[in-house]
Design an enzyme around this catalytic site. Structure first.
Site, mmCIF file in Angstrom:
data_model
loop_
_atom_site.group_PDB
_atom_site.id
_atom_site.type_symbol
_atom_site.label_atom_id
_atom_site.label_comp_id
_atom_site.label_asym_id
_atom_site.label_seq_id
_atom_site.Cartn_x
_atom_site.Cartn_y
_atom_site.Cartn_z
ATOM 1 N N ASP A 34 0.815 -1.223 0.000
ATOM 2 C CA ASP A 34 0.000 0.000 0.000
ATOM 3 C C ASP A 34 0.846 1.269 0.000
ATOM 4 O OD1 ASP A 34 -2.036 -1.934 0.481
ATOM 5 O OD2 ASP A 34 -1.727 -1.719 2.630
ATOM 6 N N GLU A 211 -11.259 0.875 -2.389
ATOM 7 C CA GLU A 211 -10.428 1.171 -1.220
ATOM 8 C C GLU A 211 -9.238 2.031 -1.625
ATOM 9 O OE1 GLU A 211 -8.772 -2.470 0.299
ATOM 10 O OE2 GLU A 211 -8.617 -3.338 -1.696
#
Length: 280
Positions: A34, A211
């Site tokens: 991420d 997301e």
């Protein structure tokens, strides 16, 4: 949110001129899930998920987006409670590969965002059980301020701050379980939310498993980069709107490849001084 990426990838989005050097993905053979990346002057800075590990939120620096060095961590130690200490020994077997019961294994820092604003570096992150937090530093190598709770509510994930041209501050985030994306007004000093938030993206058919939003503005348009479809098979989508509250028009800009390297999933968009666009 948590990502199964085990290496950082570098992908071009905008058409680019001939490069002075070559590179091969993955550019980092390590677990930098991420990632988010920004450029300040001629230097690039990256942060990534660190989950339950201390020190937390590694900060990396590069001059070319390919060669990276760790220059510090935002969190010397996760300050969220004794369950993050996880003292051993933990009896692991072929059937039990991670500590279970009474620990915060794989919780902790999910999907941090890094920004440079008003002469400071700002990092925002969420922990699934505690809320949304932030810290600042004038030097990205540290020291960083103590973690401050922007919203002490469980079940939130993947926050990203944005300061507009008029000085107003905003925060976008998702919810654990992926989606919807929620936009809040935020105090100019970035320390607290000013409203309950409004949903700006939710479409379980066209934007499943939404997301990891990252906010940008260019030529009067607001852009949200966000992965959809899950880590293994999902593309990177981008929504754009003339009003920060939407409505946003969405399309996929990066599709998964056919190699064993998973991606593209969560990451950040950055431009070089010459205007080349890259996704890492």
């Amino acid at each position: 949110m948590r990502s199964a990426l085990t290496a950082a990838l570098l992908l071009t989005i905008a058409p680019a001129a001939a490069q002075q050097a070559t590179y091969t993905n993955p550019i980092i053979y390590a677990d930098y899930s991420d990632p988010d990346v920004i450029r300040v002057g001629s230097d690039y800075y990256m942060v990534a998920s660190s989950f339950h590990l201390s020190p937390g939120i590694p900060v990396l620096k590069s001059r070319d987006l390919v060669h990276w060095s760790i220059i510090g961590h935002v969190l010397p130690k996760l300050p969220f409670g004794p369950l993050y200490d996880m003292p051993g020994p933990h009896m692991l077997t072929d059937k039990i590969s991670k500590p279970i019961g009474g620990t915060k294994y794989a919780s902790g820092v999910w999907a941090p965002s890094i920004r440079h604003h008003d002469g400071k570096f700002w990092v925002y992150w969420a922990t699934p059980d505690e809320g949304v937090f932030m810290a600042t530093a004038t030097d990205p190598a540290g020291p960083w301020s103590e973690a401050l709770a922007v919203e002490a509510t469980a079940g939130l994930e993947d926050p990203c701050p944005f300061w507009d041209d008029d000085g107003k501050a905003w925060l976008v985030h998702g919810k654990v379980g992926a989606g919807p994306l929620i936009l809040h007004r935020m105090s100019p000093d970035g320390t607290r939310l000013l409203d309950e938030g409004v949903v700006i993206a939710e479409d379980k058919e066209r934007l499943p498993v939404l997301e990891g939003p990252k906010f940008y503005k260019r030529d009067g348009w607001y852009y949200i980069f966000a992965p959809i479809g899950g880590v293994g098979t999902g593309p990177q989508a981008v929504g754009r709107a003339k009003d920060i509250r939407g409505p946003y028009e969405w399309r996929n800009v990066l599709e998964p490849g056919t190699t064993p390297i998973q991606g593209p999933h969560q990451g950040g968009y950055v431009e070089t001084p010459s205007g080349q666009g890259w996704f890492a």
